[in-house]
Scaffold this active site. Structure first.
Site, short mmCIF file in Angstrom:
data_model
loop_
_atom_site.label_atom_id
_atom_site.label_comp_id
_atom_site.label_asym_id
_atom_site.label_seq_id
_atom_site.Cartn_x
_atom_site.Cartn_y
_atom_site.Cartn_z
N HIS A 1 -5.34 -8.22 8.90
CA HIS A 1 -5.24 -8.82 7.56
C HIS A 1 -3.99 -8.41 6.78
CE1 HIS A 1 -6.08 -5.16 5.19
NE2 HIS A 1 -6.86 -4.82 6.19
N HIS B 1 -10.90 -12.06 8.10
CA HIS B 1 -10.75 -11.67 6.69
C HIS B 1 -10.69 -12.92 5.82
CE1 HIS B 1 -8.90 -9.76 3.17
NE2 HIS B 1 -9.11 -8.58 3.72
N GLU C 1 0.80 -1.23 0.00
CA GLU C 1 0.00 0.00 0.00
C GLU C 1 0.83 1.28 0.00
OE1 GLU C 1 -0.45 -2.60 2.00
OE2 GLU C 1 -2.43 -3.38 1.52
C1 UD1 Z 1 -6.64 -6.02 -0.05
C2 UD1 Z 1 -5.70 -4.85 -0.31
C3 UD1 Z 1 -5.38 -4.12 0.99
C4 UD1 Z 1 -6.64 -3.75 1.75
C5 UD1 Z 1 -7.51 -4.98 1.93
C6 UD1 Z 1 -8.82 -4.60 2.55
C7 UD1 Z 1 -4.02 -4.99 -2.07
C8 UD1 Z 1 -2.77 -5.61 -2.52
N1 UD1 Z 1 -4.47 -5.37 -0.88
O1 UD1 Z 1 -5.93 -6.97 0.72
O2 UD1 Z 1 -4.65 -2.95 0.71
O3 UD1 Z 1 -6.28 -3.23 2.99
O4 UD1 Z 1 -7.78 -5.57 0.64
O5 UD1 Z 1 -9.49 -5.70 3.06
O6 UD1 Z 1 -4.62 -4.24 -2.80
N2 UD1 Z 1 -10.74 -13.05 -0.67
C9 UD1 Z 1 -11.94 -13.70 -0.86
N3 UD1 Z 1 -13.07 -12.94 -0.93
C10 UD1 Z 1 -13.07 -11.59 -0.80
C11 UD1 Z 1 -11.85 -10.96 -0.58
C12 UD1 Z 1 -10.69 -11.70 -0.53
O7 UD1 Z 1 -12.00 -14.92 -0.96
O8 UD1 Z 1 -14.13 -10.98 -0.86
C13 UD1 Z 1 -9.50 -13.87 -0.61
C14 UD1 Z 1 -9.12 -14.42 -1.99
O9 UD1 Z 1 -8.56 -15.68 -1.85
C15 UD1 Z 1 -8.07 -13.41 -2.47
C16 UD1 Z 1 -7.37 -13.09 -1.16
O10 UD1 Z 1 -8.41 -13.05 -0.19
O11 UD1 Z 1 -7.21 -13.94 -3.45
C17 UD1 Z 1 -6.57 -11.83 -1.13
O12 UD1 Z 1 -7.32 -10.71 -1.59
P1 UD1 Z 1 -6.52 -9.37 -2.03
O13 UD1 Z 1 -7.49 -8.34 -2.40
O14 UD1 Z 1 -5.45 -9.71 -3.00
O15 UD1 Z 1 -5.75 -8.96 -0.71
P2 UD1 Z 1 -6.30 -8.51 0.69
O16 UD1 Z 1 -5.45 -9.15 1.71
O17 UD1 Z 1 -7.76 -8.71 0.74
N1 UDP Z 2 -15.35 -3.78 7.95
C1 UDP Z 2 -16.55 -4.44 7.71
N2 UDP Z 2 -16.66 -5.73 8.14
C2 UDP Z 2 -15.67 -6.40 8.78
C3 UDP Z 2 -14.44 -5.70 9.00
C4 UDP Z 2 -14.32 -4.41 8.55
O1 UDP Z 2 -17.48 -3.88 7.16
O2 UDP Z 2 -15.84 -7.57 9.15
C5 UDP Z 2 -15.21 -2.39 7.49
C6 UDP Z 2 -14.68 -1.39 8.51
O3 UDP Z 2 -15.73 -0.81 9.24
C7 UDP Z 2 -13.93 -0.39 7.66
C8 UDP Z 2 -13.44 -1.22 6.48
O4 UDP Z 2 -14.23 -2.40 6.47
O5 UDP Z 2 -14.79 0.61 7.16
C9 UDP Z 2 -11.99 -1.55 6.63
O6 UDP Z 2 -11.63 -2.54 5.74
P1 UDP Z 2 -10.32 -3.40 5.89
O7 UDP Z 2 -9.93 -3.49 7.32
O8 UDP Z 2 -10.56 -4.67 5.16
O9 UDP Z 2 -9.27 -2.59 5.02
P2 UDP Z 2 -8.28 -1.38 5.34
O10 UDP Z 2 -9.09 -0.26 5.86
O11 UDP Z 2 -7.26 -1.88 6.31
O12 UDP Z 2 -7.67 -1.10 4.02
#
Ligand code: UD1
Ligand code: UDP
Length: 384
Positions: free
Chosen positions: A225, A256, A146
């Site tokens: 996460h 997550h 990020e």
């Molecule tokens: C992503 C963002 C991170 C953000 C986070 C919010 C990047 C690299 N990462 O991280 O900045 O803080 O989202 O939550 O942009 N998956 C599911 N269903 C979903 C979402 C995720 O199954 O709805 C699983 C999938 O296996 C996917 C994996 O999570 O491949 C990773 O998802 P990804 O968006 O690449 O990374 P995050 O850790 O979710």
């Molecule tokens: N959030 C949600 N459900 C959850 C956990 C988080 O709706 O189970 C919301 C939370 O209120 C916030 C946003 O998701 O608005 C944050 O997302 P996340 O922590 O995945 O990403 P980040 O903010 O770290 O990028």
């Protein structure tokens, strides 16, 4: 659960000819852009493109805010790599932009979708507005990827909507032109207030949903996460949560969907009576739970920003944070991923009422709930 806010992206704005293309892909981007999507309808035609970098977690938010995307690239794969997210979205965005012909592309935050959305705009010589611009940890690999995404987007974007003065200073230090930086607060607080409006009308429904929790005990809400915490840091966090469970508390952890997170959490924390591992919560359920929590342990960016509006102390389980305003205001404490430090900080807040009250201030340095209105007015002015 629907908000009945009628945010449908398909309902176009009337009158004006300007075309806005929102590009986003993950849960936090959707939450933070939802208020702006509705506000910008006053100014021009709205189109929404989701990359689908997240699927279930994104869909939960789209449903709550009644956002119906015009384009859904549906790219998510199990345990996807940064390479696949980047390359798949970039390739598909070429077609979307060609068809949509926007005057302005709007991206939010620091995810891979954010970076690719901005890059796609640049390749098409279309102006890009960046919401939540200027956050910096000054550590290239923390948060990863990020921090670098943010820096790259700042040097691509044309308009920078910074949440705080500090964020603006960061941008100025990187020679971003001052006339294109606007300090507007963070739209996450707009979304929070909209959500709370609905949540407060349905108290009973939420108590019913969380009936497995013993509300006579203090509730500790946990989320985690971040990629840079996979491995040892996550192990430490789990050990800390086990230790904290010895106290007279209820811990709830919406886990997550990233398999790397689940692979750490479920084997280590399943089967402990007062640790409740649950699926990611729909936004209204999460903010309701936050409002009932005693304290929050998290590495989430959005939750760090939301919690001070609810007067909830946040212990940030990261080595560095770009959200330093909460630390400076005394509403958040950086506890890292060291087991002893996490446990000690939680015990301090459980036992020391004075320290707790100092942190539980309802003063939010990140926003006042009017950021999307400010952005709308600025965009209108820029168009004029
Ligand atoms: C992503 C963002 C991170 C953000 C986070 C919010 C990047 C690299 N990462 O991280 O900045 O803080 O989202 O939550 O942009 N998956 C599911 N269903 C979903 C979402 C995720 O199954 O709805 C699983 C999938 O296996 C996917 C994996 O999570 O491949 C990773 O998802 P990804 O968006 O690449 O990374 P995050 O850790 O979710
Ligand atoms: N959030 C949600 N459900 C959850 C956990 C988080 O709706 O189970 C919301 C939370 O209120 C916030 C946003 O998701 O608005 C944050 O997302 P996340 O922590 O995945 O990403 P980040 O903010 O770290 O990028």
């Amino acid at each position: 659960m629907h908000s009945s806010l009628n945010f449908s992206a398909k309902t176009k704005g009337k009158g004006k000819i300007s075309r806005f293309l929102f590009i986003f892909g993950t849960r936090p981007e959707a939450i933070k852009l939802a208020p702006l999507i509705v506000k910008l309808k006053d100014v021009g035609n709205i189109q929404v493109c989701v990359t689908g970098q997240h699927r279930e977690m994104l869909d939960q938010v789209l449903q709550f805010f009644s956002i119906v995307p015009d384009y859904d690239l549906n790219i998510m794969m199990e345990n996807q790599s940064l390479f696949t997210v980047t390359s798949k979205s970039l390739k598909l965005l070429e077609k979307v932009i060609k068809e949509s012909q926007p005057d302005l592309i709007i991206v939010q935050g620091d995810t891979t979708t954010t970076f690719v959305g901005a890059l796609a705009g640049f390749y098409n010589k279309i102006k890009v507005a960046h919401i939540e611009a200027g956050l910096r940890s000054f550590h290239k690999f923390s948060p990863f990827p990020e921090e670098t995404n943010r820096v790259l987007v700042s040097h691509i974007a044309d308009y920078h909507f910074a949440p705080t003065d500090k964020a603006k200073e960061n941008l100025l230090r990187e020679s971003i032109s001052e006339e294109n930086i606007f300090v507007v607060g963070n739209t996450v607080i707009d979304a929070l207030f909209m959500g709370l409006d609905i949540v407060n009308r349905n108290e009973k429904r939420f108590y019913d949903y969380f009936r497995f929790l013993d509300f006579s005990k203090r509730i500790i809400l946990v989320t985690g996460h971040r990629r840079e915490s996979f491995g040892k840091p996550f192990e430490n966090i789990c050990h800390a949560l086990k230790e904290i469970a010895r106290e007279n508390v209820e811990t709830i952890y919406p886990v997550h969907l990233n398999p790397n997170v689940r692979g750490h959490v479920y084997p280590r924390l399943s089967g402990i009576k007062n640790i409740h591992l649950v699926e990611p919560l729909e936004y209204p359920y999460l903010i309701w739970l936050m409002s009932k929590s005693y304290l929050i342990l998290t590495d989430s960016g959005g939750i760090q920003e939301e919690a001070p509006s609810l007067g909830k102390p946040v212990l940030v389980m990261r080595d560095v944070t770009e959200r330093t305003e909460g630390i400076d205001a005394g509403t958040a404490l950086l506890v890292g991923t060291d087991k002893e430090k996490i446990v000690k900080s939680v015990r301090m807040l459980l036992s020391n009422r004075g320290e707790y009250n100092n942190m539980a201030k309802r003063r939010n340095p990140y926003g006042d709930g009017k950021s999307s209105l400010r952005i709308r007015d600025i965009v209108k002015r820029l168009l004029d």
